[in-house]
Structures are given as C-alpha cells and as structure tokens.
Design an enzyme around this catalytic site. Structure first.
Site, PDB file in Angstrom:
ATOM      1  N   LYS A  12       0.851  -1.196   0.000  1.00 36.21           N
ATOM      2  CA  LYS A  12       0.000   0.000   0.000  1.00 36.21           C
ATOM      3  C   LYS A  12       0.885   1.244   0.000  1.00 36.21           C
ATOM      4  O   LYS A  12       1.909   1.278   0.708  1.00 36.21           O
ATOM      5  CB  LYS A  12      -0.913  -0.017   1.237  1.00 36.21           C
ATOM      6  CG  LYS A  12      -1.922   1.131   1.282  1.00 36.21           C
ATOM      7  CD  LYS A  12      -2.896   0.998   2.447  1.00 36.21           C
ATOM      8  CE  LYS A  12      -3.915   2.127   2.487  1.00 36.21           C
ATOM      9  NZ  LYS A  12      -4.893   2.007   3.593  1.00 36.21           N
TER      10      LYS A  12
ATOM     11  N   SER B 132      -9.890   2.197   2.533  1.00 37.04           N
ATOM     12  CA  SER B 132      -8.958   2.922   1.706  1.00 37.04           C
ATOM     13  C   SER B 132      -7.928   2.039   1.003  1.00 37.04           C
ATOM     14  O   SER B 132      -7.280   2.496   0.069  1.00 37.04           O
ATOM     15  CB  SER B 132      -8.202   3.951   2.554  1.00 37.04           C
ATOM     16  OG  SER B 132      -7.410   3.321   3.537  1.00 37.04           O
TER      17      SER B 132
ATOM     18  N   SER C 198     -10.331  -0.097   6.778  1.00 36.93           N
ATOM     19  CA  SER C 198      -9.705  -0.042   5.453  1.00 36.93           C
ATOM     20  C   SER C 198      -8.978  -1.291   4.986  1.00 36.93           C
ATOM     21  O   SER C 198      -8.561  -1.356   3.829  1.00 36.93           O
ATOM     22  CB  SER C 198      -8.741   1.132   5.380  1.00 36.93           C
ATOM     23  OG  SER C 198      -9.465   2.310   5.173  1.00 36.93           O
TER      24      SER C 198
END
Ligand code: GLN
Length: 485
Positions: free
Chosen positions: A76, A152, A176
C-alpha cells in the site's frame, strides 16, 4: 502459478521449480497488461523489483532464505519505502521519494526477503471507503469494473483479487483492510493495536491506525503477518511482546468454540442479501462444532459519530506537517509565508482531506473540545467496555463486515455520510484496539460478501484458526473474478 497460495509458491521456490525472478516477471507482466484498466498500482518499478528478486534468488541459493523469501507482494502506498515514490494517494506527496523504509517494509523486504511489485493506489491519506478520493483516480473492482473495490486499501484489494499480486499489505483505521477485503472476496486482518509498528507508515489517526495483511486465505494472511509484527523502539505505541507464529493454531478443531452474535449487528442497516450469506456462514460454523450465543454491544451505534470526531482530530494534527516547507508539494506562486502555506494546502489536498482537517480543527478548538473531543473519548471507553463484557460470554464475535456489497463508482461520492456508514460494523473494533478479520462468505448478485470475525486482544492466531477451518470447509475464498485471465 498465479492462483497459488503463498505456501505453494514458497514450496515451488524452495524446490527450484521457479526462480523469484521468473515469478516476479510473471506478475510484472500481468500488471503491465491489466493495471491500465484496474488502476490498482500507482507505482511500478520493474528494475527495482527484479533486483530484489535477484537478491532473493541469491538467498535461496545460499540457503539463507526465510519461508517467504522471493515471493512478490504489493505494498500500500502509505508505507515509506526507500527510493520508491510514496504518495499516500495525494497530490501533496505525488513526487515524494522516501529516504527510508517503514518498519513494515524493512521487515518484509530486507529481513523476510519478499519482493515488492510496487505501490498500490489508495484513498487520499487513507480517508475513504471506495478509493475514489485518490489523487491518482479510482480503482476498479475486478469483480465488476463499474464498481468500487472499497477503501482505503482499494488498490491492494483489487491487486490481489485480479491476481496482480499473490498478497498485499493494507492499513486499517476504521475498516480499510476489512471492508475492501469484503468487497473483493479476500481475507484481510487488522491486528490488535500496537502489534505492527507504525514507524514510516504515513499517519492518519495515530491511535487507530494499524497495518495488516490482505490475501486469498487465512493461511496466507498468517504467513504474511509473521513477517510484519514485532516490537519497534521507533514507535512509542509498539508493544513489546514475545514473537508468535501466527500459523501455529490454524488447524485446531472448532468444537466448543463460542461465537458471539451482537444483537446490534443483526438488526436493520444491513442489506438482506448480505445478511443471508452471514446467516449461512453461522450454520456452517455450527456444523464445524461451534455454538452461538447472543451478545450485546449497546454503544456500537455511537461508534461512527465518535470515530468522526476522534479520527479527524488526530488527522488535523498529523497533516499539519504538510506545509510546503520541508518536503512534498509547494504552490508554484505565492506571496507571504502564510500565503504559501494556504495555497500549498489548498492545492495539495483533496476535498475529503480538507473536510477532515476542518472537522478536526473544529472539535479540538477552545470551547468545543469538551463537548466533542472529550465526549468522543468517553464513548470510546464505553465501546471498549462493551467488547470486554461480550468476551466474557464468547471467544470470537461474528457479523457482517460491510452492510452492502460493492457499490457503483460515483454512487456515494457526493454523500459523505452514506460513505461513512460503509464502516458501521468495523469502526468499533478500531476504537477498542481489537483484532478483526474479514473472510469471504458467499455472493449476492455475483458480488462477494464478507464475514467479520473479531477477537479479544492478541487473539490473532485464534481468529486465523477460526477463519482457516471455515475455509477448509467452504470454497468461497477460492472463487476468482471472470474475464481476467
Ligand atoms: N472509511 C474510513 C474513513 O474514511 C476508514 C478509513 C481507514 O480505515 N483508513 O476514515
């Protein structure tokens, strides 16, 4: 090969059936082919990845490899990685190249020998539930390209679902990891707060943020989590605990397991089709020998409002560092110093980030602090107490991860409150600091449904066990989106 588990990939590498360079090339080629449509990765650097794969092959040849050495992963883009652009999904950091590694990155790459395939797209500064707040454009859900992958950690979820990577990292402040895992048919784990170091992980809400693995199965998540955890003196909230093998309890039978079903998670607010899949999962657990007991989390309806005071308060403080002075974006034209700050932040941040900064500054301001921030902290304690009470009657708590399946791109973008409600079942877990997972439990209208499992503090190995036994008995987690091969 691209559908193999981490264990199978590890065995193939150890048996020299494939090299890390070959495996990495396979994924890089797939990314080159499919990413333009899905937009899961914001940064790919073929040379860097292949260099890491070469180093891994050298370790495999020298006999100094760990269990995951040579396996490619997607990171990420919230984790600082030396020499890699680290954007956090924001224009503010669009050209920022990190001079150092986050602890998670150092552990996974330098220590465990995993190979980075690149950095994945995400909501700007991890604020969002659909990946639509990213400066780099939305990510498409591999199960239906007209829908969101969740957020997210939407890029990580889409990358694994489309098999652009065998596994990925995510971070979870209010859901998330779990919500995108649910929307993309993945297994994702948010560990107990403090188990994974936050050093070098760009801060959103520091008392809630926690990194964790996203992969096809609980077994894969356990192996990945083994490379991520451990005490870190550079993170003042890192917990100093003995190392654990998170895969040690995977196979334990579930006979006698007490599953708590919170009354509040089975009322209104959840779509009927999601609820039907969750109910079927409960019956499956009963077949596996578990018993169910009704529990109550009476303050859980306050979790979203409390979170939207606490998280923006912390964000407004954390994001004050992005001022155009030391690093990141600076407005090209300005007058005074104040004007430079104002223009830089006005141009560098997107609408959702600005909304959070405004809310945060407001609730922390003199005259409102007691009414909002302090009150939210009190609710946070009540929520943690609710879980403590519930865990007297059960071993794990079960419910839906998300109230709906993947929604259409644009469907909730104009309505922040609707978007915030995507996390009604996940946020309380962060407020209490507990570990939580999402696992695939069925489909509704062709779209994946996620089942949430919440454990007591440090019960990651038990959660993974509860997830793994279910995955041995079902094949939801093995289903793949059509049309991407
Ligand atoms: N969707 C929530 C938010 O927008 C949670 C995000 C997260 O966990 N990082 O804040």
């Amino acid at each position: 090969m691209i559908h193999n588990s981490l264990k199978q990939l590890s065995q193939a590498l150890a048996a020299k059936e494939i090299s890390s360079v070959e495996l990495t090339t396979l994924y890089l080629d797939r990314i080159a082919r499919l990413n333009p449509e899905i937009n899961a990765f914001v940064t790919v650097d073929r040379d860097k990845s292949l260099q890491m794969a070469q180093d891994a092959d050298a370790r495999l040849a020298a006999g100094t490899a760990g269990p995951l050495t040579g396996i490619p992963v997607a990171q990420k883009d919230i984790f600082c990685a030396e020499g890699w652009t680290t954007t956090c999904g924001s224009k503010m950091l669009a050209n920022f190249v990190s001079p150092y590694d986050a602890t998670v990155i150092r552990k996974m790459h330098a220590e465990a020998g995993l190979v980075s395939l690149g950095k994945t797209n995400m909501d700007e500064f991890a604020m969002g539930s659909s990946n639509e707040t990213s400066y780099f454009g939305p990510v498409k859900n591999p199960w239906d390209l007209s829908r969101v992958p969740g957020g997210s950690s939407g890029g990580s979820a889409a990358a694994v679902a489309a098999r652009l990577a065998p596994a990925a990292t995510g971070t979870d402040t209010g859901g998330s990891i779990r919500q995108p895992a649910a929307l993309c048919n993945l297994t994702g784990l948010k560990p107990t707060y403090g188990v994974v170091s936050r050093y070098g992980m760009i801060a959103f809400a520091s008392s809630l943020d926690q990194a964790g693995p996203m992969a096809a199965s609980a077994e894969d998540c356990a192996l990945l989590l083994n490379t991520m955890t451990g005490f870190d003196e550079r993170d003042s909230t890192s917990l100093d605990r003995p190392a654990e093998d998170y895969a040690r309890a995977l196979d334990q039978p579930l006979a006698g397991l007490r599953i708590g079903l919170p009354r509040e998670f089975f009322g209104e607010g959840c779509s009927a089709e999601v609820m039907a899949a969750v109910q079927a999962a409960i019956r499956e657990y009963e077949k596996l020998g578990a018993t169910t007991v009704e529990v109550s989390l009476p303050n859980s309806h306050l979790s979203v409002p409390a979170y939207y005071v606490i998280a923006p308060a912390e964000a407004s403080s954390n994001l004050s560092r992005f001022d155009g002075v030391r690093y990141g974006y600076r407005a090209p034209e300005y007058g005074s110093l104040d004007d430079m700050y104002a223009k830089t932040r006005a141009q560098g941040f997107g609408a959702e980030v600005k909304r959070r900064i405004l809310i945060g500054a407001y609730v922390l301001s003199h005259g409102y602090y007691d009414a909002y921030y302090l009150q939210a902290q009190r609710i946070r304690r009540l929520i943690a107490n609710d879980f403590a009470e519930a865990f007297k009657a059960c071993d794990v708590i079960l419910g839906p991860t998300s109230p709906s399946t993947a929604f259409k791109l644009g469907e909730k973008a104009a309505d922040p409150v609707q978007m915030y409600l995507s996390d009604i079942y996940t946020i309380a877990v962060n407020l209490a600091g507990l570990p939580g997972m999402s696992i695939p439990c069925g489909f509704a209208g062709g779209l994946p449904v996620g089942l949430q499992l919440v454990g007591n503090y440090f019960a990651e190995a038990q959660l993974l066990n509860v997830a793994h036994r279910y995955q041995l008995a079902t094949d939801w987690h093995q289903r793949r989106p059509a049309g991407l091969d």
